[in-house]
Design an enzyme around this catalytic site. Structure first.
Site, PDB file in Angstrom:
ATOM      1  N   HIS A 143       0.838  -1.176   0.079  1.00 11.90           N
ATOM      2  CA  HIS A 143       0.125   0.033  -0.100  1.00 11.90           C
ATOM      3  C   HIS A 143       0.713   1.234  -0.084  1.00 11.90           C
ATOM      4  O   HIS A 143       1.522   1.689   1.201  1.00 11.90           O
ATOM      5  CB  HIS A 143      -0.927   0.041   1.000  1.00 11.90           C
ATOM      6  CG  HIS A 143      -1.772  -1.071   1.098  1.00 11.90           C
ATOM      7  ND1 HIS A 143      -1.716  -2.311   1.846  1.00 11.90           N
ATOM      8  CD2 HIS A 143      -3.155  -1.346   0.464  1.00 11.90           C
ATOM      9  CE1 HIS A 143      -2.570  -3.155   1.583  1.00 11.90           C
ATOM     10  NE2 HIS A 143      -3.258  -2.727   0.963  1.00 11.90           N
ATOM     11  N   ILE A 170      10.764   3.797   4.469  1.00 14.42           N
ATOM     12  CA  ILE A 170      10.818   4.782   5.533  1.00 14.42           C
ATOM     13  C   ILE A 170      12.226   5.534   5.791  1.00 14.42           C
ATOM     14  O   ILE A 170      13.137   5.068   6.481  1.00 14.42           O
ATOM     15  CB  ILE A 170      10.351   4.143   6.904  1.00 14.42           C
ATOM     16  CG1 ILE A 170       8.986   3.414   6.872  1.00 14.42           C
ATOM     17  CG2 ILE A 170      10.074   5.118   8.196  1.00 14.42           C
ATOM     18  CD1 ILE A 170       8.074   4.056   6.064  1.00 14.42           C
ATOM     19  N   CYS A 246      -0.095  15.784   7.918  1.00  9.07           N
ATOM     20  CA  CYS A 246       1.393  15.919   8.057  1.00  9.07           C
ATOM     21  C   CYS A 246       1.950  15.968   6.645  1.00  9.07           C
ATOM     22  O   CYS A 246       2.776  16.779   6.445  1.00  9.07           O
ATOM     23  CB  CYS A 246       2.021  14.598   8.642  1.00  9.07           C
ATOM     24  SG  CYS A 246       1.091  13.990  10.021  1.00  9.07           S
ATOM     25  N   LEU A 247       1.466  15.346   5.495  1.00  7.37           N
ATOM     26  CA  LEU A 247       1.961  15.142   4.330  1.00  7.37           C
ATOM     27  C   LEU A 247       1.754  16.543   3.651  1.00  7.37           C
ATOM     28  O   LEU A 247       2.676  17.097   2.847  1.00  7.37           O
ATOM     29  CB  LEU A 247       1.361  13.985   3.485  1.00  7.37           C
ATOM     30  CG  LEU A 247       1.748  12.497   3.891  1.00  7.37           C
ATOM     31  CD1 LEU A 247       1.031  11.581   3.151  1.00  7.37           C
ATOM     32  CD2 LEU A 247       3.038  12.459   3.743  1.00  7.37           C
ATOM     33  N   ARG A 276      33.720  27.063 -19.768  1.00  2.00           N
ATOM     34  CA  ARG A 276      34.102  26.038 -20.816  1.00  2.00           C
ATOM     35  C   ARG A 276      34.345  26.458 -22.164  1.00  2.00           C
ATOM     36  O   ARG A 276      33.152  27.230 -22.642  1.00  2.00           O
ATOM     37  CB  ARG A 276      33.361  25.037 -20.419  1.00  2.00           C
ATOM     38  CG  ARG A 276      33.480  23.979 -21.516  1.00  2.00           C
ATOM     39  CD  ARG A 276      34.496  22.982 -21.146  1.00  2.00           C
ATOM     40  NE  ARG A 276      34.730  21.925 -21.976  1.00  2.00           N
ATOM     41  CZ  ARG A 276      35.690  21.110 -22.221  1.00  2.00           C
ATOM     42  NH1 ARG A 276      36.772  21.408 -21.428  1.00  2.00           N
ATOM     43  NH2 ARG A 276      35.645  20.117 -23.118  1.00  2.00           N
ATOM     44  N   GLY A 348      30.548  15.778 -20.349  1.00  2.00           N
ATOM     45  CA  GLY A 348      31.053  14.333 -19.665  1.00  2.00           C
ATOM     46  C   GLY A 348      31.126  14.773 -18.210  1.00  2.00           C
ATOM     47  O   GLY A 348      30.868  13.935 -17.362  1.00  2.00           O
ATOM     48  N   GLU A 371       5.968  11.346  -1.137  1.00  2.00           N
ATOM     49  CA  GLU A 371       4.952  12.294  -0.631  1.00  2.00           C
ATOM     50  C   GLU A 371       3.761  12.352  -1.614  1.00  2.00           C
ATOM     51  O   GLU A 371       3.362  13.525  -1.987  1.00  2.00           O
ATOM     52  CB  GLU A 371       5.771  13.412  -0.159  1.00  2.00           C
ATOM     53  CG  GLU A 371       7.123  13.495   0.705  1.00  2.00           C
ATOM     54  CD  GLU A 371       6.570  13.691   2.070  1.00  2.00           C
ATOM     55  OE1 GLU A 371       5.243  13.927   2.325  1.00  2.00           O
ATOM     56  OE2 GLU A 371       7.499  13.601   3.137  1.00  2.00           O
ATOM     57  N   GLY A 372       3.640  11.271  -2.122  1.00  2.00           N
ATOM     58  CA  GLY A 372       2.583  11.473  -3.193  1.00  2.00           C
ATOM     59  C   GLY A 372       3.521  11.490  -4.601  1.00  2.00           C
ATOM     60  O   GLY A 372       4.016  12.389  -4.839  1.00  2.00           O
TER      61      GLY A 372
HETATM   62  C1  FAD Z   1      13.697   7.168  -1.027  1.00  2.00           C
HETATM   63  C2  FAD Z   1      12.316   6.879  -0.491  1.00  2.00           C
HETATM   64  C3  FAD Z   1      12.107   7.472   0.939  1.00  2.00           C
HETATM   65  C4  FAD Z   1      10.633   7.390   1.387  1.00  2.00           C
HETATM   66  N1  FAD Z   1      10.409   7.825   2.688  1.00  2.00           N
HETATM   67  C5  FAD Z   1       8.986   7.471   3.124  1.00  2.00           C
HETATM   68  C6  FAD Z   1       8.655   7.757   4.482  1.00  2.00           C
HETATM   69  O1  FAD Z   1       9.651   8.282   5.074  1.00  2.00           O
HETATM   70  N2  FAD Z   1       7.521   7.456   5.099  1.00  2.00           N
HETATM   71  C7  FAD Z   1       6.664   6.806   4.287  1.00  2.00           C
HETATM   72  O2  FAD Z   1       5.584   6.193   4.618  1.00  2.00           O
HETATM   73  N3  FAD Z   1       6.857   6.433   2.989  1.00  2.00           N
HETATM   74  C8  FAD Z   1       8.101   6.984   2.357  1.00  2.00           C
HETATM   75  N4  FAD Z   1       8.393   6.588   1.064  1.00  2.00           N
HETATM   76  C9  FAD Z   1       7.254   5.753   0.199  1.00  2.00           C
HETATM   77  C10 FAD Z   1       6.642   6.688  -0.726  1.00  2.00           C
HETATM   78  O3  FAD Z   1       5.853   7.702  -0.390  1.00  2.00           O
HETATM   79  C11 FAD Z   1       5.970   5.955  -1.926  1.00  2.00           C
HETATM   80  O4  FAD Z   1       7.020   5.191  -2.536  1.00  2.00           O
HETATM   81  C12 FAD Z   1       4.998   6.401  -2.772  1.00  2.00           C
HETATM   82  O5  FAD Z   1       3.735   6.909  -1.975  1.00  2.00           O
HETATM   83  C13 FAD Z   1       4.595   5.647  -3.870  1.00  2.00           C
HETATM   84  O6  FAD Z   1       3.907   4.267  -3.594  1.00  2.00           O
HETATM   85  P1  FAD Z   1       4.727   2.940  -3.917  1.00  2.00           P
HETATM   86  O7  FAD Z   1       6.216   3.261  -4.021  1.00  2.00           O
HETATM   87  O8  FAD Z   1       4.198   1.683  -3.217  1.00  2.00           O
HETATM   88  O9  FAD Z   1       4.153   3.077  -5.587  1.00  2.00           O
HETATM   89  P2  FAD Z   1       2.775   2.744  -6.346  1.00  2.00           P
HETATM   90  O10 FAD Z   1       1.539   3.244  -5.242  1.00  2.00           O
HETATM   91  O11 FAD Z   1       2.810   1.261  -6.425  1.00  2.00           O
HETATM   92  O12 FAD Z   1       2.666   3.539  -7.715  1.00  2.00           O
HETATM   93  C14 FAD Z   1       3.521   2.825  -8.584  1.00  2.00           C
HETATM   94  C15 FAD Z   1       3.038   3.652  -9.942  1.00  2.00           C
HETATM   95  O13 FAD Z   1       1.508   3.656  -9.985  1.00  2.00           O
HETATM   96  C16 FAD Z   1       0.856   4.870 -10.167  1.00  2.00           C
HETATM   97  N5  FAD Z   1      -0.438   4.946  -9.637  1.00  2.00           N
HETATM   98  C17 FAD Z   1      -0.681   4.149  -8.396  1.00  2.00           C
HETATM   99  N6  FAD Z   1      -2.280   4.644  -8.355  1.00  2.00           N
HETATM  100  C18 FAD Z   1      -2.395   5.134  -9.351  1.00  2.00           C
HETATM  101  C19 FAD Z   1      -3.864   5.483  -9.828  1.00  2.00           C
HETATM  102  N7  FAD Z   1      -4.997   5.464  -8.998  1.00  2.00           N
HETATM  103  N8  FAD Z   1      -3.803   6.247 -11.029  1.00  2.00           N
HETATM  104  C20 FAD Z   1      -2.783   6.185 -11.806  1.00  2.00           C
HETATM  105  N9  FAD Z   1      -1.551   5.908 -11.316  1.00  2.00           N
HETATM  106  C21 FAD Z   1      -1.481   5.423 -10.361  1.00  2.00           C
HETATM  107  C22 FAD Z   1       1.837   5.591  -9.263  1.00  2.00           C
HETATM  108  O14 FAD Z   1       1.760   7.136  -9.670  1.00  2.00           O
HETATM  109  C23 FAD Z   1       3.361   5.263  -9.618  1.00  2.00           C
HETATM  110  O15 FAD Z   1       3.911   5.774 -10.892  1.00  2.00           O
HETATM  111  C24 FAD Z   1       9.520   6.762   0.595  1.00  2.00           C
HETATM  112  C25 FAD Z   1      10.032   6.311  -0.840  1.00  2.00           C
HETATM  113  C26 FAD Z   1      11.153   6.526  -1.384  1.00  2.00           C
HETATM  114  C27 FAD Z   1      11.524   6.132  -2.483  1.00  2.00           C
END
Ligand code: FAD
Length: 392
Positions: A143, A170, A246-247, A276, A348, A371-372
């Protein structure tokens, strides 16, 4: 890495919109980044290590809880100052800004807004000083974009709650002293719980092999029958609106932060293009390079205006979540595009750690996703203007 020669662009004299306090806070953060972050950040990123030695400095420039009232150890600043601090830190590195964002908006903010007076007194001053570091657990393995489907749960077990589940991706997890964890109770209602390192059944395995945000530590949060004291539940707000609040605060900071990364890329590319020489002339004299640079400063200026206006509305308490989504999405895309173009201006040399551009470019791949995601923020704008959510 080259000496930090950063000169901040301000094409529309935006400094005229800032108060003396804003400029003082911004300049202090800028100087600190030059002195403490720039000299060490490339090596930390190459080694994929969070540079813990900068925690005290982050606290000193007010990066931990800039807008949290001074009575709880915060800096008591307004939203524009908060944004400017994030801009300056991300000018240095998005991973360092991530650490500050998580601590401020995702750990201190929920405790301040949804916590009890005892929780505020116990945690906020230590979080503000960096004596205690926190992380925020919302995303789960299954999720991400849809956090409402979370399967992490807690149930009443007499004098404590029993927490089970797992969080993934996280930031700060591997070293955090506390985690603000979002989980469902037996009725399926989401609450935030403060989980402390050392509680039995709570582990934080580190996520390795990232090509992005390498100077930020990322990990999982695993809860196996963790006994969480009842006083660690944040009672003042429940439902998905609690973590989303929070977000909003963190996304607003990112809208400013991304400008910092873009400014650093632009400034580096401009200086390089003037120095350059090819075909007997500085490459800045060729129209194609001027087009890149001119478009960069145009986009940075537009992003600065968006962020500033959003900051004014945040100060007034009128900014909507959808307006914040628009700024986060626009400004991060602006920054990622500028990083890519700036990298090309350096030829390069642009792919090496001698310059910051490639690091910014890789970092922004996370910033555009966390963050979305970029897509989700577009859908938020779509839902806002049409009244029809297109998420499902
Ligand atoms: C380096 C890093 C640090 C992070 N830190 C935190 C943290 O501190 N705490 C925390 O809670 N989370 C954290 N996250 C998680 C981050 O918020 C999620 O990766 C992000 O919300 C996306 O979730 P997912 O990776 O599961 O992708 P998914 O939800 O599986 O999405 C995959 C793709 O499908 C697309 N998609 C999904 N649903 C739809 C829809 N309804 N319509 C169209 N397209 C859609 C998305 O845009 C994306 O391109 C972190 C992530 C990273 C990479």
């Amino acid at each position: 890495m080259k000496a930090d020669q950063f000169q901040a662009p301000d094409y529309y004299n935006l400094d005229d919109l800032l108060s003396d306090e804003h400029k003082m806070v911004r300049d202090a953060a800028r100087e600190w980044v030059k002195r403490e972050v720039s000299p060490i950040i490339e090596e930390a990123a190459q080694k994929a290590e969070f540079p813990k030695q900068i925690i005290n400095g982050l606290a000193e420039i007010g990066a931990f809880g800039p807008y949290i009232p001074e009575e709880y150890g915060g800096a008591g600043l307004d939203q524009i100052s908060y944004g400017l601090i994030m801009q300056e830190i991300e000018r240095g590195d998005s991973g360092v800004r991530s650490t500050a964002s998580v601590q401020s908006s995702l750990v201190m903010y929920p405790i301040f807004k949804y916590g009890t007076e005892e929780q505020k007194k116990k945690y906020l001053p230590k979080l503000a000083s960096g004596e205690m570091m926190g992380c925020f657990g919302l995303t789960e393995p299954d999720h991400g974009s849809n956090p409402s489907g979370m399967t992490t749960t807690f149930k009443d077990n007499g004098d404590h709650y029993l927490l089970n589940g797992a969080k993934m991706w996280i930031s700060n997890a591997p070293f955090a002293d506390i985690a603000v964890v979002w989980a469902k109770n037996e009725e399926g209602r989401i609450y935030g719980l403060i989980v402390e390192r050392g509680m039995e059944g709570f582990t934080t395995p580190e996520t390795h092999n990232k090509w992005s945000l390498r100077a930020s530590a990322t990990g999982e949060l695993v809860f196996n029958n963790v006994k969480v004291p009842k006083e660690n539940l944040m009672p003042e707000k429940s439902g998905l609106g609690a973590p989303l609040g929070c977000l909003d605060s963190a996304r607003y900071g990112i809208a400013w932060g991304a400008i910092g990364a873009a400014m650093d890329c632009y400034d580096t590319a401009l200086r390089y293009a003037k120095e350059r020489e090819q075909f007997g002339k500085p490459i800045a004299s060729f129209q194609l390079q001027q087009k890149k640079l001119a478009e960069m400063i145009t986009e940075i200026t537009k992003a600065q205006l968006l962020a500033w206006r959003l900051g004014v509305m945040r100060n007034e308490g009128t900014a909507t979540s959808a307006q914040i989504s628009m700024a986060k999405r626009n400004n991060v895309e602006m920054a990622i595009n500028i990083a890519r173009e700036a990298r090309q201006v350096l030829g390069g040399m642009g792919i090496t750690g001698e310059y910051s551009i490639m690091r910014h470019s890789m970092n922004l791949e996370s910033v555009i996703t966390y963050e979305g995601t970029h897509d989700i923020h577009l859908l938020i704008t779509g839902a806002d203007i049409t009244g029809i959510p297109a998420f499902q």
